[in-house]
Design an enzyme around this catalytic site. Structure first.
Site, PDB file in Angstrom:
ATOM      1  N   ASP A  13       0.813  -1.221   0.000  1.00 60.39           N
ATOM      2  CA  ASP A  13       0.000   0.000   0.000  1.00 60.39           C
ATOM      3  C   ASP A  13       0.845   1.270   0.000  1.00 60.39           C
ATOM      4  O   ASP A  13       0.444   2.306   0.539  1.00 60.39           O
ATOM      5  CB  ASP A  13      -0.969   0.022   1.209  1.00 60.39           C
ATOM      6  CG  ASP A  13      -1.875  -1.192   1.221  1.00 60.39           C
ATOM      7  OD1 ASP A  13      -2.264  -1.642   0.134  1.00 60.39           O
ATOM      8  OD2 ASP A  13      -2.183  -1.692   2.317  1.00 60.39           O
ATOM      9  N   LYS A  16       1.992   1.959  -5.179  1.00 61.40           N
ATOM     10  CA  LYS A  16       2.569   1.348  -6.397  1.00 61.40           C
ATOM     11  C   LYS A  16       1.652   1.541  -7.610  1.00 61.40           C
ATOM     12  O   LYS A  16       2.120   1.787  -8.715  1.00 61.40           O
ATOM     13  CB  LYS A  16       2.796  -0.164  -6.173  1.00 61.40           C
ATOM     14  CG  LYS A  16       3.763  -0.474  -5.036  1.00 61.40           C
ATOM     15  CD  LYS A  16       3.821  -1.946  -4.736  1.00 61.40           C
ATOM     16  CE  LYS A  16       2.533  -2.538  -4.227  1.00 61.40           C
ATOM     17  NZ  LYS A  16       2.095  -2.053  -2.893  1.00 61.40           N
ATOM     18  N   GLY A  40      -4.481  -4.332  -3.710  1.00 60.93           N
ATOM     19  CA  GLY A  40      -5.493  -3.318  -4.006  1.00 60.93           C
ATOM     20  C   GLY A  40      -4.746  -2.073  -4.423  1.00 60.93           C
ATOM     21  O   GLY A  40      -4.066  -1.460  -3.597  1.00 60.93           O
ATOM     22  N   HIS A  41      -4.803  -1.734  -5.699  1.00 64.19           N
ATOM     23  CA  HIS A  41      -4.010  -0.619  -6.226  1.00 64.19           C
ATOM     24  C   HIS A  41      -4.954   0.491  -6.678  1.00 64.19           C
ATOM     25  O   HIS A  41      -5.863   0.255  -7.474  1.00 64.19           O
ATOM     26  CB  HIS A  41      -3.146  -1.099  -7.392  1.00 64.19           C
ATOM     27  CG  HIS A  41      -2.081  -2.077  -6.953  1.00 64.19           C
ATOM     28  ND1 HIS A  41      -1.166  -2.626  -7.803  1.00 64.19           N
ATOM     29  CD2 HIS A  41      -1.796  -2.566  -5.728  1.00 64.19           C
ATOM     30  CE1 HIS A  41      -0.370  -3.430  -7.122  1.00 64.19           C
ATOM     31  NE2 HIS A  41      -0.734  -3.421  -5.867  1.00 64.19           N
ATOM     32  N   GLN A 225       2.015  -6.090  -3.158  1.00 61.27           N
ATOM     33  CA  GLN A 225       2.504  -6.270  -1.790  1.00 61.27           C
ATOM     34  C   GLN A 225       3.766  -5.412  -1.557  1.00 61.27           C
ATOM     35  O   GLN A 225       3.892  -4.379  -2.167  1.00 61.27           O
ATOM     36  CB  GLN A 225       2.782  -7.745  -1.482  1.00 61.27           C
ATOM     37  CG  GLN A 225       1.531  -8.619  -1.379  1.00 61.27           C
ATOM     38  CD  GLN A 225       0.940  -8.994  -2.723  1.00 61.27           C
ATOM     39  OE1 GLN A 225       1.608  -9.566  -3.558  1.00 61.27           O
ATOM     40  NE2 GLN A 225      -0.324  -8.697  -2.933  1.00 61.27           N
TER      41      GLN A 225
HETATM   42  P1  GDP Z   1      -0.673   0.313  -3.568  1.00 59.21           P
HETATM   43  O1  GDP Z   1      -1.281  -0.952  -3.071  1.00 59.21           O
HETATM   44  O2  GDP Z   1       0.792   0.376  -3.312  1.00 59.21           O
HETATM   45  O3  GDP Z   1      -1.009   0.598  -5.009  1.00 59.21           O
HETATM   46  O4  GDP Z   1      -1.328   1.477  -2.703  1.00 59.21           O
HETATM   47  P2  GDP Z   1      -2.909   1.645  -2.316  1.00 59.21           P
HETATM   48  O5  GDP Z   1      -3.635   2.124  -3.512  1.00 59.21           O
HETATM   49  O6  GDP Z   1      -3.408   0.423  -1.635  1.00 59.21           O
HETATM   50  O7  GDP Z   1      -2.823   2.731  -1.174  1.00 59.21           O
HETATM   51  C1  GDP Z   1      -2.290   3.992  -1.405  1.00 59.21           C
HETATM   52  C2  GDP Z   1      -3.384   5.035  -1.090  1.00 59.21           C
HETATM   53  O8  GDP Z   1      -2.774   6.303  -1.003  1.00 59.21           O
HETATM   54  C3  GDP Z   1      -4.427   5.156  -2.198  1.00 59.21           C
HETATM   55  O9  GDP Z   1      -5.643   5.567  -1.618  1.00 59.21           O
HETATM   56  C4  GDP Z   1      -3.847   6.261  -3.074  1.00 59.21           C
HETATM   57  O10 GDP Z   1      -4.841   6.949  -3.823  1.00 59.21           O
HETATM   58  C5  GDP Z   1      -3.261   7.156  -2.032  1.00 59.21           C
HETATM   59  N1  GDP Z   1      -2.099   7.955  -2.452  1.00 59.21           N
HETATM   60  C6  GDP Z   1      -1.057   7.603  -3.258  1.00 59.21           C
HETATM   61  N2  GDP Z   1      -0.129   8.589  -3.271  1.00 59.21           N
HETATM   62  C7  GDP Z   1      -0.599   9.550  -2.456  1.00 59.21           C
HETATM   63  C8  GDP Z   1      -0.086  10.815  -2.018  1.00 59.21           C
HETATM   64  O11 GDP Z   1       1.007  11.245  -2.380  1.00 59.21           O
HETATM   65  N3  GDP Z   1      -0.850  11.523  -1.129  1.00 59.21           N
HETATM   66  C9  GDP Z   1      -2.068  11.085  -0.690  1.00 59.21           C
HETATM   67  N4  GDP Z   1      -2.749  11.842   0.172  1.00 59.21           N
HETATM   68  N5  GDP Z   1      -2.581   9.909  -1.085  1.00 59.21           N
HETATM   69  C10 GDP Z   1      -1.842   9.157  -1.936  1.00 59.21           C
HETATM   70  P1  IMO Z   2      -0.837  -4.187  -2.214  1.00 60.39           P
HETATM   71  O1  IMO Z   2      -0.396  -4.704  -3.559  1.00 60.39           O
HETATM   72  C1  IMO Z   2      -0.964  -4.674   2.114  1.00 60.39           C
HETATM   73  C2  IMO Z   2      -0.869  -8.781   3.652  1.00 60.39           C
HETATM   74  C3  IMO Z   2      -2.137  -9.186   4.366  1.00 60.39           C
HETATM   75  C4  IMO Z   2      -1.550 -10.145   5.397  1.00 60.39           C
HETATM   76  C5  IMO Z   2      -0.435 -10.837   4.608  1.00 60.39           C
HETATM   77  C6  IMO Z   2      -0.833 -12.199   4.056  1.00 60.39           C
HETATM   78  O2  IMO Z   2      -2.149  -3.489  -2.242  1.00 60.39           O
HETATM   79  O3  IMO Z   2       0.259  -3.417  -1.560  1.00 60.39           O
HETATM   80  P2  IMO Z   2      -2.363 -12.901   1.996  1.00 60.39           P
HETATM   81  O4  IMO Z   2      -3.815 -12.658   1.733  1.00 60.39           O
HETATM   82  O5  IMO Z   2      -1.451 -12.345   0.953  1.00 60.39           O
HETATM   83  O6  IMO Z   2      -2.050 -14.336   2.305  1.00 60.39           O
HETATM   84  O7  IMO Z   2      -2.066 -12.092   3.369  1.00 60.39           O
HETATM   85  O8  IMO Z   2      -0.107  -9.978   3.538  1.00 60.39           O
HETATM   86  N1  IMO Z   2      -1.081  -8.257   2.272  1.00 60.39           N
HETATM   87  C7  IMO Z   2      -1.073  -6.961   1.954  1.00 60.39           C
HETATM   88  N2  IMO Z   2      -0.964  -5.863   2.748  1.00 60.39           N
HETATM   89  N3  IMO Z   2      -1.042  -4.541   0.773  1.00 60.39           N
HETATM   90  C8  IMO Z   2      -1.134  -5.621  -0.039  1.00 60.39           C
HETATM   91  O9  IMO Z   2      -1.111  -5.531  -1.379  1.00 60.39           O
HETATM   92  C9  IMO Z   2      -1.189  -6.899   0.555  1.00 60.39           C
HETATM   93  N4  IMO Z   2      -1.273  -8.168   0.078  1.00 60.39           N
HETATM   94  C10 IMO Z   2      -1.197  -8.986   1.145  1.00 60.39           C
HETATM   95  O10 IMO Z   2      -2.772  -8.093   4.968  1.00 60.39           O
HETATM   96  O11 IMO Z   2      -0.931  -9.410   6.429  1.00 60.39           O
HETATM   97 MG    MG Z   3      -2.824  -1.612  -1.817  1.00 65.99          MG
END
Ligand code: GDP
Ligand code: IMO
Ligand code: MG
Length: 436
Positions: A13, A16, A40-41, A225
């Site tokens: 999270d 990416k 979840g991206h 991840q």
């Molecule tokens: P990922 O799994 O690495 O793709 O990241 P996620 O999408 O799960 O979580 C990142 C969250 O931060 C999302 O809600 C993005 O829209 C948000 N986000 C990304 N970059 C920024 C930033 O620079 N500032 C803020 N406030 N939100 C951001």
């Molecule tokens: P993105 O791509 C954050 C974590 C789960 C748990 C562990 C094992 O959005 O960054 P699993 O279901 O993979 O067997 O769970 O890994 N986990 C993540 N945490 N972002 C993710 O993906 C994750 N994918 C798995 O919360 O701790």
């Molecule tokens: Mg994510």
């Protein structure tokens, strides 16, 4: 053109998806190489927010083809649902544009039931998985009994394989976990429909990407991840079941190391984690609420896949140095700098103390890690809102210092600083020499 790789430098999270979208503008092919719909991206384009679990975030830009690599475990139901959502929003997800490696493994309801049963059996010692069947699917893969997407092109073989698979797992579900058995015939019928939908998307991802690279076209590997969820290099057993690190990008797409150009580590300006396991810099109380947010903003720290409140803490440079070593980061992208605006001082963890001794590395042993105390440096904060910053000079001096401090500590250039979720809310700092 080389293969560029985007890697999560922390526990997932980091943003990416946001950076995959940014780089996809100049990319011809984007491939996911690890994990499945546990990811979840989020990609934010104007008022539109896309939350992608399986389909690569490169799909939002028109240019790039998108590929599910062999290293992914894919749930066809989720994949088709995600395709339908994108079609509704006018995005091309046809077979010419969206490809699935024949060698990637399929997640079934048996994997999901096993994930749930195992977590329940672990009780308070649970991993805190996303319950998407990820671990059991990789167990079948490594145990050489998994189902591969190539079966989608062979309906009879798929039906037979599903029957055998469900029957085998029903044994475990009922006898070991006391859970209900699954109906193999119903699952086989469901998967026959998915196969019809998805067979035209099958490809040999390695051959396809090699052709792209040889033709001088740009390929981007979209990490899922993060480094500390890696099965080998993370906080085992509180990890995922794949290799979301740079090595995993190569095996998960079928590309060799000579082709690699950049390895971009995406790192939040602080730290977050979902699920169980050690977290040396974890904050509690007011600081945690300050970093997490209350859920009022879409970017507040609540999981994209599960909606769980993320655990949060200050930036941990011990972790970032470890991630840099495992992945050979060529450069780093910092996200969510905007969240730190308004603080008088910002603590940054530069080392740990373990049994009274200062250590600079991230211990392998969970027991040792659990006893580590962070050593914080206090850096000056800034009061200005940075969400409108688009150039380095737009950033307040203290924010520039914060970024420079990270670059110097990790000895790695910082190419981007993200100041909001929107596509344009980013500072390209690649021309700024932060290391000397
Ligand atoms: P990922 O799994 O690495 O793709 O990241 P996620 O999408 O799960 O979580 C990142 C969250 O931060 C999302 O809600 C993005 O829209 C948000 N986000 C990304 N970059 C920024 C930033 O620079 N500032 C803020 N406030 N939100 C951001
Ligand atoms: P993105 O791509 C954050 C974590 C789960 C748990 C562990 C094992 O959005 O960054 P699993 O279901 O993979 O067997 O769970 O890994 N986990 C993540 N945490 N972002 C993710 O993906 C994750 N994918 C798995 O919360 O701790
Ligand atoms: Mg994510």
């Amino acid at each position: 053109m080389p293969l560029n790789i985007i890697i999560g430098a922390q526990w997932g999270d980091e943003g990416k998806g946001r950076f995959t979208d940014l780089l996809a503008a100049d990319t011809d092919a984007v491939g996911r190489f690890s994990g499945g719909d546990n990811a979840g991206h989020t990609v934010t384009v104007g008022e539109d927010v896309f939350k992608l679990h399986l389909i690569p975030s490169g799909i939002i830009h028109e240019k790039a083809i998108c590929i599910i690599g062999n290293g992914v475990v894919m749930n066809p139901a989720v994949f088709i649902r995600e395709m339908d959502g994108l079609i509704e929003r006018g995005i091309d997800v046809g077979p010419e544009r969206l490809k699935i490696s024949r060698a990637c493994h399929i997640i079934t309801p048996a994997h999901i039931a096993l994930d749930k049963a195992k977590e329940m059996a672990l009780g308070t010692g649970k991993i805190g998985t996303t319950l998407r069947g990820i671990g059991p699917a990789y167990m079948d893969k490594i145990g050489r009994s998994g189902l591969r997407a190539g079966l989608f092109a062979h309906p009879e073989a798929l039906t037979a394989a599903i029957h055998a698979h469900i029957e085998a797992h029903n044994n475990t579900l009922t006898k070991i976990y006391g859970a209900a058995p699954l109906d193999a015939t119903a699952v086989a019928a469901e998967y026959a429909v998915y196969a019809q939908h998805l067979a035209p998307h099958l490809a040999d991802a390695s051959v396809l990407l090699d052709d792209y690279l040889k033709a001088g076209r740009a390929v981007l590997a979209e990490g899922a991840q993060g480094t500390f969820l890696d099965i080998d290099h993370g906080t085992y057993p509180f990890v995922t079941s794949s290799s979301p690190t740079a090595g995993g990008a190569l095996t998960g797409l079928g590309i060799g190391p000579k082709m690699v150009g950049r390895v971009i580590g995406v790192c939040k300006a602080f730290t977050s984690r979902v699920g169980s396991g050690p977290f040396p810099c974890e904050a509690e109380g007011e600081t945690a609420v300050r970093l997490r947010g209350t859920g009022a903003n879409p970017w507040d720290e609540y999981g994209t896949t599960t909606g769980r409140a993320r655990r949060v803490g200050w930036l941990d440079l011990v972790m970032l140095r470890h991630a840099g070593r495992i992945n050979s980061f060529t450069d780093i992208a910092i996200t969510k700098l905007d969240i730190l605006s308004g603080l008088a001082e910002i603590p940054v963890c530069v080392a740990y103390t373990l049994d009274g001794e200062r250590i600079n590395h991230f211990p392998h042993s969970l027991e040792e890690l659990g006893r580590c105390e962070p050593v914080f440096e206090l850096l000056p904060g800034w009061q200005e809102d940075v969400t409108g910053a688009r150039t380095w000079d737009d950033l307040p001096k203290a924010a520039q210092n914060y970024i420079e401090y990270i670059a110097k500590d990790t000895q790695t250039p910082i190419s981007y600083v993200s100041v909001g979720p929107g596509r344009a809310q980013v500072v390209d700092s690649s021309a700024i020499d932060l290391l000397s």
